[in-house]
Design a protein around this motif. Structure first.
Motif, mmCIF file in Angstrom:
data_model
loop_
_atom_site.group_PDB
_atom_site.id
_atom_site.type_symbol
_atom_site.label_atom_id
_atom_site.label_comp_id
_atom_site.label_asym_id
_atom_site.label_seq_id
_atom_site.Cartn_x
_atom_site.Cartn_y
_atom_site.Cartn_z
ATOM 1 N N ASN A 245 0.830 -1.198 0.000
ATOM 2 C CA ASN A 245 0.000 0.000 0.000
ATOM 3 C C ASN A 245 0.868 1.254 0.000
ATOM 4 O OD1 ASN A 245 -1.470 2.278 1.618
ATOM 5 N ND2 ASN A 245 -3.123 0.966 0.870
ATOM 6 N N SER A 246 1.869 1.297 0.858
ATOM 7 C CA SER A 246 2.769 2.452 0.879
ATOM 8 C C SER A 246 3.569 2.547 -0.408
ATOM 9 C CB SER A 246 3.714 2.353 2.079
ATOM 10 O OG SER A 246 4.597 1.242 1.954
ATOM 11 N N SER A 247 3.879 1.409 -1.029
ATOM 12 C CA SER A 247 4.602 1.426 -2.299
ATOM 13 C C SER A 247 3.771 2.096 -3.393
ATOM 14 C CB SER A 247 4.961 0.000 -2.718
ATOM 15 O OG SER A 247 5.582 -0.019 -3.974
ATOM 16 N N ALA A 248 2.488 1.810 -3.431
ATOM 17 C CA ALA A 248 1.620 2.420 -4.441
ATOM 18 C C ALA A 248 1.522 3.929 -4.252
ATOM 19 C CB ALA A 248 0.235 1.785 -4.381
ATOM 20 N N PHE A 249 1.437 4.383 -3.010
ATOM 21 C CA PHE A 249 1.318 5.819 -2.781
ATOM 22 C C PHE A 249 2.650 6.543 -2.945
ATOM 23 C CE2 PHE A 249 -2.736 4.536 -0.993
ATOM 24 C CZ PHE A 249 -3.565 5.588 -1.382
ATOM 25 N N ASP A 250 3.772 5.851 -2.746
ATOM 26 C CA ASP A 250 5.064 6.451 -3.103
ATOM 27 C C ASP A 250 5.106 6.758 -4.594
ATOM 28 O OD1 ASP A 250 5.957 6.390 -0.534
ATOM 29 O OD2 ASP A 250 7.324 4.685 -0.790
ATOM 30 N N MET A 251 4.615 5.827 -5.404
ATOM 31 C CA MET A 251 4.569 6.044 -6.849
ATOM 32 C C MET A 251 3.655 7.223 -7.188
ATOM 33 S SD MET A 251 3.314 3.412 -9.853
ATOM 34 C CE MET A 251 4.251 2.057 -9.168
ATOM 35 N N LEU A 252 2.529 7.312 -6.525
ATOM 36 C CA LEU A 252 1.587 8.394 -6.791
ATOM 37 C C LEU A 252 2.182 9.752 -6.416
ATOM 38 C CD1 LEU A 252 -1.253 9.288 -7.643
ATOM 39 C CD2 LEU A 252 -1.985 8.877 -5.275
ATOM 40 N N HIS A 253 2.824 9.832 -5.244
ATOM 41 C CA HIS A 253 3.435 11.091 -4.817
ATOM 42 C C HIS A 253 4.562 11.499 -5.758
ATOM 43 C CE1 HIS A 253 0.936 11.109 -1.368
ATOM 44 N NE2 HIS A 253 1.599 10.199 -0.665
ATOM 45 N N ALA A 278 0.225 -3.556 -7.152
ATOM 46 C CA ALA A 278 -0.253 -2.738 -6.034
ATOM 47 C C ALA A 278 -0.803 -1.401 -6.519
ATOM 48 C CB ALA A 278 0.877 -2.513 -5.025
ATOM 49 N N ALA A 279 -0.148 -0.799 -7.515
ATOM 50 C CA ALA A 279 -0.647 0.471 -8.045
ATOM 51 C C ALA A 279 -2.019 0.287 -8.675
ATOM 52 C CB ALA A 279 0.348 1.032 -9.060
ATOM 53 N N LEU A 280 -2.223 -0.823 -9.390
ATOM 54 C CA LEU A 280 -3.535 -1.075 -9.992
ATOM 55 C C LEU A 280 -4.613 -1.281 -8.936
ATOM 56 C CD1 LEU A 280 -2.596 -3.508 -12.919
ATOM 57 C CD2 LEU A 280 -2.675 -1.018 -12.909
ATOM 58 N N ARG A 281 -4.218 -1.768 -7.782
ATOM 59 C CA ARG A 281 -5.198 -2.041 -6.726
ATOM 60 C C ARG A 281 -5.497 -0.809 -5.878
ATOM 61 N NH1 ARG A 281 -8.587 -2.207 -3.722
ATOM 62 N NH2 ARG A 281 -9.315 -3.853 -2.303
ATOM 63 N N TYR A 282 -4.475 -0.026 -5.499
ATOM 64 C CA TYR A 282 -4.669 1.031 -4.515
ATOM 65 C C TYR A 282 -4.829 2.425 -5.128
ATOM 66 C CZ TYR A 282 -3.381 -2.496 -1.073
ATOM 67 O OH TYR A 282 -3.349 -3.616 -0.294
ATOM 68 N N VAL A 283 -4.312 2.672 -6.325
ATOM 69 C CA VAL A 283 -4.492 3.991 -6.962
ATOM 70 C C VAL A 283 -4.961 3.812 -8.406
ATOM 71 C CG1 VAL A 283 -2.892 5.259 -5.474
ATOM 72 C CG2 VAL A 283 -2.008 4.041 -7.462
ATOM 73 N N PRO A 284 -6.023 3.055 -8.642
ATOM 74 C CA PRO A 284 -6.444 2.787 -10.023
ATOM 75 C C PRO A 284 -6.943 4.028 -10.750
ATOM 76 C CG PRO A 284 -8.115 2.010 -8.486
ATOM 77 C CD PRO A 284 -6.942 2.431 -7.657
ATOM 78 N N HIS A 285 -7.392 5.047 -10.007
ATOM 79 C CA HIS A 285 -7.940 6.242 -10.653
ATOM 80 C C HIS A 285 -6.874 7.061 -11.368
ATOM 81 C CE1 HIS A 285 -6.521 7.421 -6.681
ATOM 82 N NE2 HIS A 285 -6.434 8.678 -7.114
ATOM 83 N N ARG A 286 -5.571 6.798 -11.081
ATOM 84 C CA ARG A 286 -4.517 7.544 -11.724
ATOM 85 C C ARG A 286 -3.752 6.709 -12.757
ATOM 86 N NH1 ARG A 286 -2.323 12.007 -9.426
ATOM 87 N NH2 ARG A 286 -1.179 12.026 -11.416
ATOM 88 N N ILE A 287 -4.128 5.461 -12.927
ATOM 89 C CA ILE A 287 -3.387 4.571 -13.818
ATOM 90 C C ILE A 287 -4.132 4.458 -15.146
ATOM 91 C CG2 ILE A 287 -2.311 2.314 -14.076
ATOM 92 C CD1 ILE A 287 -1.265 3.911 -11.731
ATOM 93 N N ALA A 288 -3.418 4.762 -16.236
ATOM 94 C CA ALA A 288 -4.022 4.631 -17.564
ATOM 95 C C ALA A 288 -3.966 3.198 -18.072
ATOM 96 C CB ALA A 288 -3.305 5.559 -18.553
ATOM 97 N N GLY A 289 -2.950 2.454 -17.703
ATOM 98 C CA GLY A 289 -2.796 1.068 -18.139
ATOM 99 C C GLY A 289 -1.514 0.505 -17.559
ATOM 100 N N ALA A 290 -1.328 -0.780 -17.752
ATOM 101 C CA ALA A 290 -0.174 -1.462 -17.164
ATOM 102 C C ALA A 290 0.499 -2.360 -18.188
ATOM 103 C CB ALA A 290 -0.602 -2.279 -15.945
ATOM 104 N N ALA A 291 1.832 -2.381 -18.127
ATOM 105 C CA ALA A 291 2.637 -3.309 -18.912
ATOM 106 C C ALA A 291 3.480 -4.118 -17.934
ATOM 107 C CB ALA A 291 3.535 -2.559 -19.895
#
Length: 531
Positions: A245-253, A278-291
């Motif tokens: 969870n903290s990893s996803a928000f580090d990416m967002l910040h 984790a980013a797809l799960r916790y901050v999906p509203h900011r993710i356009a897609g994943a590779a």
């Protein structure tokens, strides 16, 4: 009477049966009638002759035989000494009322209970109490022999030492006060058509990103690539209690701090894929897609089938399975192994440090000078802080409870039914239902000759994420598709972003830069005006 008894007495009859020794037996005493006189010189010569005869029949002992007998005697003495010491310990130290047993009995019993599973590897007719000391002693002897032989091997190539380079990263300050190091390449922020965030894998750093990607290729697709050091790696500050969870928000910040105002894409390779999930799960509203390339999952995931679990544990190397077990049960012991591998101050082969085997294309790639230089520099940046804690945390993250499962990312209709009437209403209306999961595209690339990612992991991902697009790559390995492959990088960008359109053009309207959405609105307004 003499005639009746015979002319000869019994003494005379006995004397006639043996040789004449010169001793006459009479009724009273024996006399030496014909014994030759004693000659000392003759006796000495006879003794010397006998001694020479003995030496001729028994050859003298060699030095080897003397040493052998000495070692045998010494071994017997040591054996008896060991038995005596064992008896003394059993009678004084190992008794139930001794100080040692009272203090260490409980911890030793707990450790023994945790390690009891190792007894399953012993033959059924072997007592563990006697077998394990012998195995430990042989193991110590083998290590000593290997170290002795390795010290005199003049044919072995020189081992390169790990170098620590001066700091070179850009850093931002996170809301909790920590600093996060990052690196960006490609088009500038004001011209980026697509932003791509890339968390690195285990034993890597921000320098990896997409290994060997060409700047002209990024500019051709208008991509801004931002890679960063995970907490405790490279030049990033450690996190006191990090999780996914903290990893996803580090990416967002980080995205907010470097000027990514819109949605961004996330790229996860190998162990870095867990941070992409984790980013797809916790901050999906900011993710356009994943590779995701060569994705990893939790090998202890409870939702896996028996076939998937059997495939994962059956295809993994013994050392990798040991690392999984230690990370889950005894994580503190990982420090012992890490200090003797990539934190030893010396470089090593990638397959040994990562406990993986390599396919044919991976072997060809990793033997090249380009890969070796990149790998050494990336590892040097990864271990810059010389601390085992971030690596132990990363290993624990993979095998522990993530707080979610990959099935949660699958798009599904979620309805709120707290009673029978809302349930009946939901049958005829979708007003109280909404779509859950990650709504954007997910693309997965997996080499079919990848010896590091078991097939069971890919089968599990395909089963729980049927909406994801799986790109299976024949003959590709764990590294060969992602590292230093221009055509592979172009294939990834074309799949994610479509035809290359280059960076965004600056508008001449007041010197302001129009975003992609503003350009579309301006185009629609122009069309309506022309009509």
């Amino acid at each position: 009477m003499a005639e009746v008894r015979g002319a000869n007495t019994w003494r005379e009859e006995l004397a006639s049966l043996v040789e004449d020794t010169g001793i006459l037996y009479t009724g009273e005493a024996a006399t030496f009638s014909s014994l030759p006189p004693f000659n000392p010189e003759k006796s000495t010569a006879m003794a010397a002759a006998v001694s020479e005869t003995d030496h001729e029949t028994e050859p003298p002992e060699t030095l080897k035989e003397q040493v052998t007998e000495f070692l045998k005697s010494w071994g017997e003495m040591v054996l008896e000494l060991g038995r005596g010491c064992r008896d003394i310990l059993q009678q004084t130290v190992v008794t139930e009322d001794s100080f040692v047993v009272q203090k260490l009995g409980g911890p030793v019993a707990r450790v023994s209970s945790r390690l009891r599973f190792l007894n399953e590897f012993l033959p059924e007719d072997r007592d563990p109490v006697h077998a394990w000391p012998v195995i430990f002693f042989v193991f110590i002897l083998a290590l000593s022999a290997l170290n002795l032989n390795g010290g005199h091997d003049g044919l072995a190539p020189a081992v390169k030492k790990v170098l620590i380079h001066p700091p070179s990263a850009s850093r931002i300050q996170l809301p909790d006060g920590r600093h996060l190091a990052y690196r960006e390449i490609g088009v500038p922020a004001d011209k980026a058509r697509f932003s791509l965030m890339a968390p690195h894998s285990f034993l890597s750093s921000r320098l990896a990103g997409i290994p060997g990607v060409k700047i002209p290729l990024l500019e051709e697709f208008g991509v801004r690539l931002v890679s960063y050091d995970l907490p405790g790696f490279g030049e990033s500050d450690p996190h006191p209690s990090r999780n996914l969870n903290s990893s996803a928000f580090d990416m967002l910040h980080l995205a907010d701090a470097v000027g990514v105002d819109d949605k961004f894409w996330v790229l996860g390779y190998s162990g870095g894929s867990i941070h992409a999930w984790a980013a797809l799960r916790y901050v999906p509203h900011r993710i356009a897609g994943a590779a995701v390339v060569a994705p990893m999952i939790n090998p202890y995931e409870p939702s896996m089938t028996k076939e998937e679990m059997r495939s994962i544990w059956g295809e993994s190397l013994p050392r990798r399975k040991l690392m999984y077990y230690l990370a889950r049960r005894l994580p503190k012991l990982l420090s012992f192994f890490y200090r003797r591998s990539f934190l030893s101050g010396k470089h090593g082969r990638v397959e040994k440090l990562m406990s993986v085997s390599l396919g044919r294309r991976d072997e060809i790639l990793t033997e090249g000078a380009t890969f070796e230089d990149f790998w050494h520099r990336d590892v040097e940046e990864s271990v810059r802080q010389g601390n085992t804690k971030p690596f132990i945390e990363e290993a624990i993250l993979q095998v522990s409870n993530w707080g979610f499962s990959l099935a949660d990312l699958q798009v599904q209709r979620k309805c709120y039914r707290n009673g029978i009437f809302p349930w009946l209403k939901s049958l005829y209306s979708l007003a109280e239902c909404e779509l859950a999961g990650f709504l954007g595209p997910i693309h997965i690339w997996q080499g079919m000759d990848d010896q590091a990612v078991p097939q069971g992991m890919i089968d599990h991902i395909s089963r729980v994420l049927p909406g994801a697009t799986m790109h299976k790559l024949p003959n590709e390995g764990h590294f060969s598709f992602f590292f230093f492959c221009d055509e592979c990088h172009r294939q990834i960008f074309s799949t994610l972003f479509g035809s290359p359109q280059g960076p965004l053009e600056q508008a001449t309207n007041g010197g302001e830069i129009l975003s992609e959405g503003d350009m579309e609105e301006q185009s629609l307004a122009t069309d309506s005006t022309n009509k």
